[in-house]
Design a protein around this motif. Sequence first.
Motif, PDB file in Angstrom:
ATOM      1  N   LEU A  41       1.440  12.199  -1.552  1.00 26.70           N
ATOM      2  CA  LEU A  41       2.769  11.589  -1.581  1.00 26.70           C
ATOM      3  C   LEU A  41       3.745  12.320  -2.508  1.00 26.70           C
ATOM      4  O   LEU A  41       4.862  11.878  -2.721  1.00 26.70           O
ATOM      5  CB  LEU A  41       2.664  10.110  -1.964  1.00 26.70           C
ATOM      6  CG  LEU A  41       1.931   9.244  -0.931  1.00 26.70           C
ATOM      7  CD1 LEU A  41       1.743   7.822  -1.444  1.00 26.70           C
ATOM      8  CD2 LEU A  41       2.689   9.238   0.391  1.00 26.70           C
ATOM      9  N   GLY A  42       3.297  13.437  -3.090  1.00 26.97           N
ATOM     10  CA  GLY A  42       4.165  14.258  -3.925  1.00 26.97           C
ATOM     11  C   GLY A  42       4.410  13.721  -5.329  1.00 26.97           C
ATOM     12  O   GLY A  42       5.316  14.177  -6.007  1.00 26.97           O
ATOM     13  N   ALA A  43       3.597  12.763  -5.773  1.00 22.52           N
ATOM     14  CA  ALA A  43       3.785  12.190  -7.107  1.00 22.52           C
ATOM     15  C   ALA A  43       3.017  12.963  -8.175  1.00 22.52           C
ATOM     16  O   ALA A  43       3.458  13.050  -9.317  1.00 22.52           O
ATOM     17  CB  ALA A  43       3.339  10.723  -7.120  1.00 22.52           C
ATOM     18  N   TRP A  44       1.875  13.527  -7.832  1.00 27.48           N
ATOM     19  CA  TRP A  44       0.975  14.158  -8.808  1.00 27.48           C
ATOM     20  C   TRP A  44       1.533  15.502  -9.243  1.00 27.48           C
ATOM     21  O   TRP A  44       1.877  16.344  -8.418  1.00 27.48           O
ATOM     22  CB  TRP A  44      -0.402  14.340  -8.179  1.00 27.48           C
ATOM     23  CG  TRP A  44      -1.488  14.742  -9.107  1.00 27.48           C
ATOM     24  CD1 TRP A  44      -2.243  13.922  -9.873  1.00 27.48           C
ATOM     25  CD2 TRP A  44      -1.980  16.059  -9.364  1.00 27.48           C
ATOM     26  NE1 TRP A  44      -3.173  14.637 -10.585  1.00 27.48           N
ATOM     27  CE2 TRP A  44      -3.025  15.958 -10.290  1.00 27.48           C
ATOM     28  CE3 TRP A  44      -1.623  17.314  -8.894  1.00 27.48           C
ATOM     29  CZ2 TRP A  44      -3.722  17.054 -10.757  1.00 27.48           C
ATOM     30  CZ3 TRP A  44      -2.313  18.413  -9.360  1.00 27.48           C
ATOM     31  CH2 TRP A  44      -3.353  18.276 -10.281  1.00 27.48           C
ATOM     32  N   VAL A  45       1.660  15.713 -10.549  1.00 32.04           N
ATOM     33  CA  VAL A  45       2.035  17.014 -11.095  1.00 32.04           C
ATOM     34  C   VAL A  45       0.789  17.657 -11.687  1.00 32.04           C
ATOM     35  O   VAL A  45       0.400  18.751 -11.297  1.00 32.04           O
ATOM     36  CB  VAL A  45       3.172  16.897 -12.140  1.00 32.04           C
ATOM     37  CG1 VAL A  45       3.482  18.258 -12.751  1.00 32.04           C
ATOM     38  CG2 VAL A  45       4.423  16.296 -11.499  1.00 32.04           C
ATOM     39  N   PHE A  46       0.149  17.007 -12.639  1.00 28.91           N
ATOM     40  CA  PHE A  46      -1.163  17.408 -13.138  1.00 28.91           C
ATOM     41  C   PHE A  46      -1.730  16.303 -13.998  1.00 28.91           C
ATOM     42  O   PHE A  46      -1.049  15.340 -14.333  1.00 28.91           O
ATOM     43  CB  PHE A  46      -1.149  18.747 -13.883  1.00 28.91           C
ATOM     44  CG  PHE A  46      -0.430  18.738 -15.215  1.00 28.91           C
ATOM     45  CD1 PHE A  46       0.933  18.952 -15.291  1.00 28.91           C
ATOM     46  CD2 PHE A  46      -1.129  18.524 -16.394  1.00 28.91           C
ATOM     47  CE1 PHE A  46       1.587  18.948 -16.515  1.00 28.91           C
ATOM     48  CE2 PHE A  46      -0.479  18.527 -17.620  1.00 28.91           C
ATOM     49  CZ  PHE A  46       0.881  18.740 -17.677  1.00 28.91           C
ATOM     50  N   SER A  47      -3.005  16.447 -14.350  1.00 29.15           N
ATOM     51  CA  SER A  47      -3.659  15.450 -15.202  1.00 29.15           C
ATOM     52  C   SER A  47      -4.676  16.150 -16.074  1.00 29.15           C
ATOM     53  O   SER A  47      -5.025  17.307 -15.841  1.00 29.15           O
ATOM     54  CB  SER A  47      -4.341  14.363 -14.347  1.00 29.15           C
ATOM     55  OG  SER A  47      -5.421  14.905 -13.613  1.00 29.15           O
ATOM     56  N   GLY A  48      -5.150  15.437 -17.074  1.00 30.77           N
ATOM     57  CA  GLY A  48      -6.168  16.002 -17.952  1.00 30.77           C
ATOM     58  C   GLY A  48      -6.899  14.913 -18.713  1.00 30.77           C
ATOM     59  O   GLY A  48      -6.336  13.856 -18.998  1.00 30.77           O
ATOM     60  N   ARG A  49      -8.155  15.177 -18.994  1.00 28.47           N
ATOM     61  CA  ARG A  49      -8.979  14.283 -19.809  1.00 28.47           C
ATOM     62  C   ARG A  49      -9.222  15.003 -21.131  1.00 28.47           C
ATOM     63  O   ARG A  49      -9.504  16.199 -21.146  1.00 28.47           O
ATOM     64  CB  ARG A  49     -10.309  14.004 -19.097  1.00 28.47           C
ATOM     65  CG  ARG A  49     -11.184  13.061 -19.861  1.00 28.47           C
ATOM     66  CD  ARG A  49     -12.423  12.682 -19.023  1.00 28.47           C
ATOM     67  NE  ARG A  49     -13.288  11.841 -19.803  1.00 28.47           N
ATOM     68  CZ  ARG A  49     -14.402  12.255 -20.399  1.00 28.47           C
ATOM     69  NH1 ARG A  49     -14.793  13.507 -20.274  1.00 28.47           N
ATOM     70  NH2 ARG A  49     -15.123  11.426 -21.106  1.00 28.47           N
ATOM     71  N   LEU A  50      -9.119  14.275 -22.221  1.00 37.32           N
ATOM     72  CA  LEU A  50      -9.257  14.878 -23.539  1.00 37.32           C
ATOM     73  C   LEU A  50     -10.612  14.555 -24.159  1.00 37.32           C
ATOM     74  O   LEU A  50     -11.188  13.501 -23.897  1.00 37.32           O
ATOM     75  CB  LEU A  50      -8.146  14.360 -24.466  1.00 37.32           C
ATOM     76  CG  LEU A  50      -6.720  14.622 -23.990  1.00 37.32           C
ATOM     77  CD1 LEU A  50      -5.729  13.905 -24.901  1.00 37.32           C
ATOM     78  CD2 LEU A  50      -6.435  16.101 -23.930  1.00 37.32           C
ATOM     79  N   HIS A  51     -11.088  15.474 -24.998  1.00 39.18           N
ATOM     80  CA  HIS A  51     -12.257  15.184 -25.819  1.00 39.18           C
ATOM     81  C   HIS A  51     -11.853  14.129 -26.848  1.00 39.18           C
ATOM     82  O   HIS A  51     -10.670  13.847 -27.034  1.00 39.18           O
ATOM     83  CB  HIS A  51     -12.754  16.446 -26.535  1.00 39.18           C
ATOM     84  CG  HIS A  51     -13.448  17.402 -25.627  1.00 39.18           C
ATOM     85  ND1 HIS A  51     -14.733  17.218 -25.193  1.00 39.18           N
ATOM     86  CD2 HIS A  51     -13.023  18.558 -25.068  1.00 39.18           C
ATOM     87  CE1 HIS A  51     -15.088  18.209 -24.409  1.00 39.18           C
ATOM     88  NE2 HIS A  51     -14.060  19.042 -24.309  1.00 39.18           N
ATOM     89  N   GLY A  52     -12.815  13.576 -27.545  1.00 38.53           N
ATOM     90  CA  GLY A  52     -12.550  12.538 -28.536  1.00 38.53           C
ATOM     91  C   GLY A  52     -11.671  13.015 -29.675  1.00 38.53           C
ATOM     92  O   GLY A  52     -11.505  14.221 -29.908  1.00 38.53           O
ATOM     93  N   PRO A  53     -11.080  12.067 -30.413  1.00 36.83           N
ATOM     94  CA  PRO A  53     -10.158  12.421 -31.498  1.00 36.83           C
ATOM     95  C   PRO A  53     -10.821  13.207 -32.623  1.00 36.83           C
ATOM     96  O   PRO A  53     -10.136  13.902 -33.371  1.00 36.83           O
ATOM     97  CB  PRO A  53      -9.640  11.062 -31.991  1.00 36.83           C
ATOM     98  CG  PRO A  53     -10.639  10.071 -31.541  1.00 36.83           C
ATOM     99  CD  PRO A  53     -11.244  10.617 -30.286  1.00 36.83           C
ATOM    100  N   ASP A  54     -12.150  13.141 -32.730  1.00 37.35           N
ATOM    101  CA  ASP A  54     -12.829  13.896 -33.775  1.00 37.35           C
ATOM    102  C   ASP A  54     -12.768  15.402 -33.528  1.00 37.35           C
ATOM    103  O   ASP A  54     -13.074  16.198 -34.411  1.00 37.35           O
ATOM    104  CB  ASP A  54     -14.280  13.435 -33.923  1.00 37.35           C
ATOM    105  CG  ASP A  54     -15.082  13.594 -32.642  1.00 37.35           C
ATOM    106  OD1 ASP A  54     -14.523  13.384 -31.548  1.00 37.35           O
ATOM    107  OD2 ASP A  54     -16.280  13.925 -32.743  1.00 37.35           O
ATOM    108  N   THR A  55     -12.336  15.818 -32.331  1.00 35.91           N
ATOM    109  CA  THR A  55     -12.213  17.251 -32.028  1.00 35.91           C
ATOM    110  C   THR A  55     -10.804  17.777 -32.297  1.00 35.91           C
ATOM    111  O   THR A  55     -10.553  18.964 -32.123  1.00 35.91           O
ATOM    112  CB  THR A  55     -12.570  17.532 -30.557  1.00 35.91           C
ATOM    113  OG1 THR A  55     -11.609  16.889 -29.718  1.00 35.91           O
ATOM    114  CG2 THR A  55     -13.977  17.046 -30.221  1.00 35.91           C
ATOM    115  N   ALA A  56      -9.894  16.902 -32.724  1.00 29.61           N
ATOM    116  CA  ALA A  56      -8.493  17.284 -32.923  1.00 29.61           C
ATOM    117  C   ALA A  56      -8.305  18.115 -34.188  1.00 29.61           C
ATOM    118  O   ALA A  56      -9.043  17.983 -35.164  1.00 29.61           O
ATOM    119  CB  ALA A  56      -7.623  16.026 -33.012  1.00 29.61           C
TER     120      ALA A  56
END
Length: 119
Positions: A41-56
């Motif tokens: 439907l042309g809505a998706w641009v991109f997505s991502g899953r992040l590692h936990g905050p302890d990796t920041a």
Amino acid sequence: MTKYMLSVHSVEGEALAPMTDEEMQQSHKQVGILEQEMKSLGAWVFSGRLHGPDTATVVRMSDGKVLTTDGPFAEAREHLGGFYIIEAEDLDAAIAWASKVTEAIKAPIEVRPFAGFAA
């Protein structure tokens, strides 16, 4: 079209109900169907899953020097776990997508427009 971030929030230490292998496969399938719907439907641009905050790592300036510190920027139990960047006609349309995402992944979703990307 406006670009929106649908951010997925998690709570550190909050245990989700354990899922069977079949439930896990069904959840992944549901997310895949939703993402395909967004793309078609042309809505998706991109997505991502992040590692936990302890990796920041936080990078900031201090007395004119770059300072890096381990860990998240904000000490909090809640943290950003992932995100979708979508295009939607308006806030109502973005909320409709967020409703589908929260149903699929069983986590709260925050909807925010990007500045400077209005139609």
